[in-house]
Design an enzyme around this catalytic site. Structure first.
Site, PDB file in Angstrom:
ATOM      1  N   ASP A 134       3.417   7.655  -7.005  1.00  0.00           N
ATOM      2  CA  ASP A 134       4.677   7.440  -6.311  1.00  0.00           C
ATOM      3  C   ASP A 134       5.889   7.682  -7.204  1.00  0.00           C
ATOM      4  OD1 ASP A 134       3.538   6.559  -3.802  1.00  0.00           O
ATOM      5  OD2 ASP A 134       2.944   4.748  -4.868  1.00  0.00           O
ATOM      6  N   HIS A 181      -0.951   0.425 -11.210  1.00  0.00           N
ATOM      7  CA  HIS A 181      -1.866   0.792 -10.123  1.00  0.00           C
ATOM      8  C   HIS A 181      -3.059  -0.140 -10.154  1.00  0.00           C
ATOM      9  CE1 HIS A 181      -4.620   3.232  -7.647  1.00  0.00           C
ATOM     10  NE2 HIS A 181      -3.542   3.826  -7.181  1.00  0.00           N
ATOM     11  N   HIS A 236       0.846  -1.201   0.000  1.00  0.00           N
ATOM     12  CA  HIS A 236       0.000   0.000   0.000  1.00  0.00           C
ATOM     13  C   HIS A 236       0.877   1.245   0.000  1.00  0.00           C
ATOM     14  CE1 HIS A 236      -3.179   2.736   0.481  1.00  0.00           C
ATOM     15  NE2 HIS A 236      -3.560   2.488   1.718  1.00  0.00           N
TER      16      HIS A 236
END
Length: 382
Positions: A319, A264, A224
């Site tokens: 990210d 994702h 996560h």
């Protein structure tokens, strides 16, 4: 079918929400109907938290009152600071320290005896948690560096104040705006694992501290949170290798290495948050070290143009660019996931309270696949 098995609850609807919506095919994210691009470029983190908690963007007067109330709650008890110092001395991981401190906050809650069904009291508690987590994280990092914590500055916004407490220097406008924008981008994202964890806890009518502590625990898992730290470690590896970024990524993909920051669970195209942070990374490169922006864009162009990953539904996520942005702001890489929590707590509180308005205990079923009709043998005969 009621007995269909959906591992990971994928595709299972468990709640309705007015908070955020994700279109993974179009690469679209909205908070209460507002495009993330508009909020990130035009609002502050405090405005976005107000929107999530109250259902509308604040007026100037409402924002001033809300921001002042948040700023007034930033200080933490001396006993909690002492605990953070002890955790730093024990070399605890930042997420472990944050989880411990978030739970400890409940001991100093002035409305501790409030009924959990009193959602207004829970919202005030949520405001205290949201205001204090930046102070906790900055203090912990200061202790790790052998320095004393810096008191919060009530004249600074939440993002700028965190950078000030972390470094001891007030950030310039670009740094403060960049970090504020990063917090907005991470504030909410549907029923991700940590948000769902907080909701499950909230559905038992446990207090908001329990829900937030549970959310932090879920976020600490590498599936996560944490991918932005992985991205930065790869960027370090490329920089230290002395190789051209293109040469490095070509060799890495030929060896079958997975590049963090791509792919994702929801997005099949480039994460809209990644697009915004890429812009900020480019802006920071103009006044700082440009190599991180060069490396990330080189990797993205190669994997996109040469390997065609986007056509396969594997595109840059938030990210991929947040790691280098945080690094250029002087934030240690193992603080990236705690900062994720610092932002996401606004969404956790919003989802818990929204669900509790028409609460129903979340209690899914599991399919039993073990043995049947086992014959019990007394202990002395086994």
């Amino acid at each position: 079918m009621a007995d269909d098995l959906n591992k990971g609850l994928e595709g299972v609807l468990v709640a309705e929400s007015e908070l955020s919506s994700i279109d993974g095919d179009e690469g679209r994210l909205i908070y209460r109907g507002y495009a993330i691009e508009d909020l990130a470029r035009g609002a502050s983190y405090e405005e976005v938290v107000y929107l999530l908690w109250h259902g509308h963007l604040p007026t100037e007067e409402e924002l001033a009152e809300f921001a002042d109330a948040m700023a007034a709650e930033r200080e933490v008890d001396a006993d909690l600071l002492e605990t953070l110092g002890q955790l730093a001395a024990a070399d605890a991981k930042p997420m472990d320290a944050l989880r411990t401190a978030a739970s400890m906050l409940s001991a100093y809650e002035p409305e501790d005896d409030a009924d959990p069904a009193d959602l207004e009291a829970s919202l005030r508690k949520g405001r205290r948690i949201t205001a204090k987590i930046p102070t906790i994280l900055a203090a912990y990092e200061r202790f790790r560096q052998g320095e004393e914590p810096i008191d919060p500055d009530p004249d600074l916004g939440l993002a700028a104040n965190f950078l000030y407490m972390l470094t001891g220097e007030k950030p310039d406008d670009v740094a403060a705006e960049t970090f504020d924008q990063a917090l907005i981008l991470h504030a909410d994202h549907g029923l991700n694992a940590s948000t769902f964890t907080a909701m499950v806890i909230g559905s038992t009518m446990a207090d908001i501290y329990s829900a937030v502590t549970g959310g932090i625990g879920a976020l600490s898992g590498p599936l996560h949170g944490g991918a932005n730290q992985d991205v930065m470690e790869v960027l370090f590896e490329i920089d230290e290798s002395g190789k051209d970024p293109l040469e490095w990524v070509e060799q890495a993909t030929e060896e079958g290495r997975r590049i963090p920051g791509f792919g994702h669970r929801v997005y099949n195209v480039k994460d809209p948050r990644a697009k915004i942070l890429q812009e900020r990374s480019e802006e920071l490169a103009e006044t700082g070290d440009p190599k991180w922006y060069v490396i990330t864009t080189t990797i993205e162009e190669y994997l996109t143009d040469e390997k065609g990953l986007v056509e396969k539904g594997i595109a840059p996520n938030v990210d991929f660019y947040s790691g280098s942005v945080y690094y250029q702001l002087g934030i240690p890489i193992d603080m990236y996931t705690p900062i994720f929590a610092m932002s996401r707590v606004g969404g956790w509180v919003a989802h818990v309270l929204e669900y509790q308005e028409e609460n129903r205990l979340i209690r899914p079923r599991g399919r039993y696949v073990g043995p049947e009709d086992q014959e019990f043998v007394p202990l002395e005969e086994r």
